[in-house]
Design an enzyme around this catalytic site. Sequence first.
Site, short mmCIF file in Angstrom:
data_model
loop_
_atom_site.label_atom_id
_atom_site.label_comp_id
_atom_site.label_asym_id
_atom_site.label_seq_id
_atom_site.Cartn_x
_atom_site.Cartn_y
_atom_site.Cartn_z
N GLN A 80 -47.16 12.98 -6.02
CA GLN A 80 -46.38 13.87 -5.16
C GLN A 80 -46.57 13.42 -3.72
O GLN A 80 -47.63 12.89 -3.35
CB GLN A 80 -46.81 15.33 -5.35
N SER A 81 -45.56 13.64 -2.90
CA SER A 81 -45.49 12.97 -1.60
C SER A 81 -46.50 13.48 -0.58
O SER A 81 -46.88 12.75 0.33
CB SER A 81 -44.08 13.10 -1.01
N SER A 82 -46.92 14.74 -0.67
CA SER A 82 -47.81 15.28 0.35
C SER A 82 -48.77 16.28 -0.28
O SER A 82 -48.52 16.80 -1.38
CB SER A 82 -47.01 15.96 1.47
#
Length: 664
Positions: A31-33
């Site tokens: 997941q990106s963040s």
Amino acid sequence: MNVTTCRPWGQSEGKIRPEHCDLAAVVYVRQSSKQQVLDHGESTRLQYALVERAVALGWARSKVVVIDDDLGRSAAIADCRPGFAKLVTEVTMGRVGIVLGIEMSRLARTGRDWHQLLELCSLSGALLADADGVYDPGFYNDRLLLGLKGTMGEAELYLIRQRMASGRLAKAERGELAIPVPIGYVRRSSGEVVVDPDSQARTVVRLAFDTFDRLGTLNAVLRYFVDHGVRLPVRAHSGLEKGELQWRRPSRETLQIMLHNPIYAGYYAYGRRRVDPRRKMPGRPSTGRVVRAMDEWLVALPDRMPAYITAERYEANLARMAANRQIAESPDAPRAGPALLAGLLRCGLCGGHRMTVRYHTPTGGSPAHSYVCGYDNANYGTGEVCQHIAGPALDRYVTTQLLDAVAPAALEVSVQAAGQAEAERATLDTLWRQRLERARYAADRARRQYQLAEPENRLVTRQLETDWEATLAQVDHLDVEYRRFTETQPLTLTARERDAIRTLANDLPAVWRAPTTTATERKELLRTVIDTITVAVVGDSERVDVTITWAGGHHTTGQAVRPVARLDQLSYYPQLVRRVTELADRGLSSRQIADQLNTDGLRPPKRTNRFGPGQILTLTRRLGVRAHHPRGTCTALTDRGPGQWSVAELSSPSTSITKGRRCT
């Protein structure tokens, strides 16, 4: 494993073979963040559920490997994803039969990373799988479809970035985008930026700018803060003490950031520091930021922030720091060397290039310096310098011009010096009183905490009592230091101090020559009133054309005299020869000829400012002129001290050393 154990999932018929099931099935989770990991728990759950799908496709549960090292990491840069690097390594080593991801954009969002993974999977025979089916990169149709998915993922990332950047820029153009605020500012809950409500914090910020105006270099400001025990007020950005004021020791980096930040001049600035991809370092996402010039900022809105200084003062600070840089285009910061004109001199013979300083120590002599233009030699290898000028002679000439120029302003200088000294003491006194007030408040707070605690609870009261005693000790220490400060530096100057300042201002040459005046201070005074000095040696002679460009653009020209090696280099050598011949024909002795030359204003080439009999003897012998040389005329220079002898004198049998005579 039997082929019948592999069950199809989506369009997997004929693609999953026994050799695939014998290898590992890798489930890649990303997941990106970190905020997405906290807020989007369903996405995390769906990705971990791919383990069951790998089992449904025929892999044993023991052969399913989950790589979740990249949770909370963006896929924009592969170098910042250790999980992706681990996945690529496993595929390259041929240990992977299938790679599963909830969608292809989870694996990579740049064409380079995506096609690298496709090529490695094709070479090793590994499969790829997402929610739509199973793909074999070795098949043309599957590879075409995977390529389209990778392209779509990259385009999606670009569009998201473009929308976000456009939104940020539009908000910044209105001055509404929240930007980090430096020391001396706070942001209210409403989003408004105001100066720090703490008066001591505001005093320290103003002191930093005032000290830089007076001293001119970052290192000098840092030393001043350290010498006076000044600490910088920093608001904590995170942790339990977020928003609380912390007093930290000053550092060069922090002071440099303060002087460069346009918020202090009232600017709302966005896009001042932007990322240069060429400067980025692998594995360090925050690297590569470059500070742009003011005309390259994306947004620059004046008078949008509460200001500590004016815009003109901010630009002057930037120019001064740029001039302090040690590069060819700037004069560099004043240093402790004796060369007063270092950084100011420009060559008038080769287009105004900067001249450098050379220090040397002659055998048996004191250290000396000279100014040299070696531009052609350094850049074109000519092997020769453009011009070479002895430093002391040029320093004396420019110093005389400087003192003559500032002499009419002596009274104004004395008044400004007294006012500046009193203002500096007043600022330091205010800072001392604020530190005492803060320490007394801390002691009073510790007292109240101790008194509110239950006396029976000794486990707590013992620590509170210790804290109270520590704060009281700090108050006593600051009180003693403050009294010492007021005794050594009273708030107003005494009559004696004012008279001393007035006397020194009226006698600037004495201040300039005083042993307590350092070379750095002399250079700072020179750079205050002089921008550049252009010099050009006239031929091979002793004359040097000097053009001084004063602050404000005014120019003055003149000629300095440098020492040369030979008599025939003197510009007045023909006149000197005629005069010596004339005086010799009149029957004058060498001593009388020397006295007459000195009266006429003629000077020897080097070492001394007056001709001596020995020099006249040498010159007449060279010219073949008959002159009367009375016994006792020295054959060498007459300015040598006691006990100093020339080689010729030591080798002459007629020289009496034992009787103390130096002349033959």
